[in-house]
Design an enzyme around this catalytic site. Structure first.
Site, PDB file in Angstrom:
ATOM      1  CG  ASP A 440      -1.698  -1.246  15.419  1.00  0.00           C
ATOM      2  OD1 ASP A 440      -2.247  -0.825  14.393  1.00  0.00           O
ATOM      3  OD2 ASP A 440      -0.576  -1.782  15.435  1.00  0.00           O
ATOM      4  CG  ASP A 504       2.815  -1.541   9.463  1.00  0.00           C
ATOM      5  OD1 ASP A 504       3.043  -0.763  10.411  1.00  0.00           O
ATOM      6  OD2 ASP A 504       1.996  -2.479   9.543  1.00  0.00           O
TER       7      ASP A 504
HETATM    8  C1  GLA Z   1       0.599  -3.195  13.041  1.00  0.00           C
HETATM    9  C2  GLA Z   1       1.446  -1.968  13.226  1.00  0.00           C
HETATM   10  C3  GLA Z   1       2.885  -2.367  13.431  1.00  0.00           C
HETATM   11  C4  GLA Z   1       2.976  -3.247  14.649  1.00  0.00           C
HETATM   12  C5  GLA Z   1       2.064  -4.452  14.495  1.00  0.00           C
HETATM   13  C6  GLA Z   1       1.978  -5.257  15.761  1.00  0.00           C
HETATM   14  O1  GLA Z   1       0.902  -3.841  11.851  1.00  0.00           O
HETATM   15  O2  GLA Z   1       1.291  -1.102  12.151  1.00  0.00           O
HETATM   16  O3  GLA Z   1       3.686  -1.225  13.578  1.00  0.00           O
HETATM   17  O4  GLA Z   1       2.636  -2.516  15.793  1.00  0.00           O
HETATM   18  O5  GLA Z   1       0.738  -4.067  14.147  1.00  0.00           O
HETATM   19  O6  GLA Z   1       1.175  -6.356  15.621  1.00  0.00           O
END
Ligand code: GLA
Length: 699
Positions: A440, A504
């Site tokens: 990430d 997301d």
């Molecule tokens: C980001 C990612 C999510 C998840 C969160 C975890 O928002 O896009 O899919 O992995 O971080 O903190």
């Protein structure tokens, strides 16, 4: 000997260059031409108008002011104010079947520039530009961008904008006088990144019209433009956006700009996707194994890690047919929320007293691969790492940048910080059986400097190097690039990772748009698309399982939902969907993506096998249709002469209808490719935010 011209071609795309005027000039980038270059030069020489210069203007690729150009040059730079204006003369040209390299020099400014155009597969043109400082004083490069002339008939532009949970929304406009610029200064490609900037003929659509596109192969700052100058001529450009002082060449030093990819199609936007997919699919590291149905536990448990609950999830996942189980954020250090722990890459004893082994054992014994989340470029100030190395962050002078998601960015250009991150991740990957990592990058960069000097360029190279090193040390390891969803999807990252987390947002309606437009450049097997909870966590909308599943099907499918809460009926449907995905993924992940535009309330898209013998399409109602009986589902992309059997399938349940009688073809009809593309199929009246699948097989 410098040739007067060169012509290279591949897969129906052709590039013609002229060298007879001292500077490389692109005469043509488009469909194959048989004409000799000297005749194209004759045809292309423009008059000079009153109030212009006294000599002809040539569209040299370096766009120097000294050659009469008053728009932005390809190279912007100076030596403390000197040598800001150059005049490059050709010194060598190398031509092979698919590649041209031209080197030019300005002896007075003591600079050498090179440009190479190479067809790297499926007609995709890779363009590399470099600058070498031949002088004894430093030369600062402010910009080194690729420009290509557009034909006059390129009259519209399209690019993509967005934000968190709404990435890649299209914007289309008429090209008018002036400069249209898309800049990214986030230090990562960003949710607002276009991936490709498109220019096209009027009314070009998915199947017809000419489309020219450029995209930077880089994940840092970027700049894409379309310009129409006073003269009426149009150009498209792409390149890295450099910060002041970011690239300063000392004596004898060289700078190679990130590659820029130019993709042309004379069969509309689907033709751009076709070339981009074939090119990316031909990468040596393109995943060759079937893309495993994935369960990511993020929206199921968030930070509440607990072996019992996660084991239960792993059991239900097995029942459904999941093939990869991914443990997301929250397994390390003091990371019980997003306030602390980033940077401390050791398994938390609080939540995992026996380490990750019991969970991994469970996952493996259930026949699934195991994946783990990292965010290695980031640190929470509340972490042991930051407490011991507060100096390891990117910052300008002594000012600590504003925090985003309570985190700061680690300076990976600092060898000590880089080694720490590499070795901590490597240690976890060596200790446990991990097949996949989700990596990430949740915040954008502010004041991104190392030792006071802007460092986005080198930071980006460092993450590529780190990924390559992890893959070298752990053969078979797959990497997903995520940045709060789709904040780092670009043609540079596409060279080094196996998958992108598309967004997301798991709301199926939003996903229809996000996936449709991200898929213009990136093939579906590289884009994670998960069935989210019945009520979306990011929009609050409620969608049927059938709509969510059909949306997830056209990607690297998975689930992101607490499936322990599902009822027997939902589980049975998920099992059916899982079987369906496994049966059809080889087609979806290898065929041609076809989109059909019927009207504003509907999406039709599907994948057709290269031999045009079978296809699967989705008919999606984004909103209520204007007509009481909706417009026909028109399906292009099949062989007009072949006969096909067409039927509707419902692997994750039926959509909901609002009608008194049903249409007649659902159980099967026999139609030619020609009829499917023109007459089409009358759809049932589906409720808005619904979808159905159509299978098409040669009969
Ligand atoms: C980001 C990612 C999510 C998840 C969160 C975890 O928002 O896009 O899919 O992995 O971080 O903190």
């Amino acid at each position: 000997m410098i040739p007067t011209s060169a012509k290279i071609s591949q897969a129906g795309v052709c590039l013609v260059l002229d060298f007879s005027h001292g500077t490389p000039q692109v005469l043509h980038w488009g469909s194959e031409l048989v004409d000799p270059a000297d005749q194209l030069v004759l045809a292309a020489i423009e008059p000079t108008a009153h109030a212009e210069l006294d000599a002809h203007h040539f569209h040299g690729v370096w766009r120097e002011n000294s050659r009469g150009n008053t728009s932005r040059p390809a190279l912007l730079g100076h030596r403390s104010g000197q040598d800001f204006s150059q005049k490059f003369e050709l010194v060598s040209v190398d031509v092979s079947k698919t590649r041209v390299v031209a080197v030019s020099r300005d002896e007075r400014a003591q600079l050498e520039v090179s440009i190479s155009y190479e067809f790297v597969g499926s007609g995709v043109l890779e363009i590399q530009q470099g600058v070498k400082n031949l002088g004894s004083t430093s030369f600062e490069i402010q910009a080194l961008e690729v420009f290509l002339s557009l034909p006059d008939r390129a009259s519209e532009s399209m690019d993509f904008t967005g934000r968190w949970v709404k990435e890649r929304q299209p914007q289309r406009r008429e090209i008018q006088s002036g400069l249209w610029v898309r800049e990214v200064r986030e230090g990562r490609s960003s949710h607002d990144y276009t991936i490709l900037q498109l220019a096209m003929t009027k009314s070009a659509d998915y199947q017809s019209g000419d489309v020219w596109s450029l995209g930077v192969g880089f994940s840092g700052n970027s700049r894409h433009t379309i310009e129409q100058s006073q003269s009426g001529r149009k150009t498209i450009s792409a390149g890295e956006l450099l910060l002041p002082g970011e690239i300063i060449l000392g004596q004898g030093q060289e700078h190679q700009a990130p590659n820029v990819y130019a993709i042309y199609s004379d069969v509309g936007i689907d033709g751009i996707s076709d070339r981009s997919y074939s090119w990316l699919r031909a990468r040596k590291n393109h995943p060759s194994s079937p893309r495993p149905l994935t369960l990511n536990v993020w929206e199921a448990v968030y930070f509440n890690h607990n072996l019992e609950k996660l084991s239960e999830l792993a059991d239900v996942a097995k029942e459904i047919g999941v093939e990869r189980f991914v443990l997301d954020d929250g397994w390390f250090g003091s990371r019980r929320s997003d306030n602390s722990g980033l940077g401390d890459w050791f398994v938390s004893k609080d939540v995992w007293p026996e380490g990750l082994s019991p969970l991994i054992k469970k996952v493996k014994s259930n026949g699934m691969q195991f994946g783990l989340w990292f965010e290695g470029e980031m640190v929470n100030p509340d972490s042991d790492l930051y407490r011991s190395h507060p100096d390891w962050i990117l910052k300008s002078a002594d000012r600590v940048p504003l925090e985003g998601r309570r985190q700061l960015v680690i300076d990976l250009t600092n060898p000590a910080a880089y080694d720490y991150i590499l070795s901590s991740v490597d240690k976890i990957l060596s200790e446990y059986e991990i097949d996949y990592i989700k990596w990430d990058h949740n915040r954008f960069l502010l004041e991104p400097a190392s030792q006071g000097v802007p460092a986005v360029h080198n930071q980006t190279l460092a993450i590529y190097k780190l990924f390559a090193e992890l893959k070298r040390r752990h053969p078979g390891l797959e990497i997903e690039s995520c940045a709060s969803g789709g904040g780092r999807i670009d043609l540079g990252m596409a060279q080094v990772v196996d998958r992108f987390w598309t967004s997301d947002c798991n709301d199926a309606l939003e996903r229809q748009y996000i996936q449709r437009y991200t898929q213009i450049a990136i093939p579906p097997e590289m884009l994670g698309s998960h069935i989210g909870p019945t009520q979306s966590h990011t929009t609050g909308r409620v969608h049927s399982l059938s709509f969510r599943a059909i949306t997830a099907l056209f990607g690297h499918a998975g689930l992101e939902w607490d499936v322990t809460q599902t009822n027997a009926e939902e589980r049975a449907l998920l099992r059916r969907f899982s079987d369906y995905y496994k049966k059809h993924r080889s087609l979806i992940h290898s065929g041609r993506m076809i989109r059909s535009e019927i009207d504003a309330s509907t999406f039709v898209h599907g994948v057709v096998s290269h031999d045009q013998t079978n296809a699967v399409f989705a008919y999606v109602t984004l909103a209520g249709a204007m007509g009481s009986r909706p417009n026909a589902i028109v399906i292009p992309g099949l062989d007009p002469k072949k006969g096909y059997t067409v039927s509707a399938v419902f692997p994750a349940g039926e959509p909901t209808y609002i009608q008194r009688t049903q249409v007649a073809w659902l159980a099967g009809a026999k139609l030619s490719g020609e009829a499917l593309a023109s007459v089409g199929l009358r759809p049932p009246v589906l409720n808005p935010e619904n979808a159905m699948l159509i299978e098409i097989k040669e009969s």
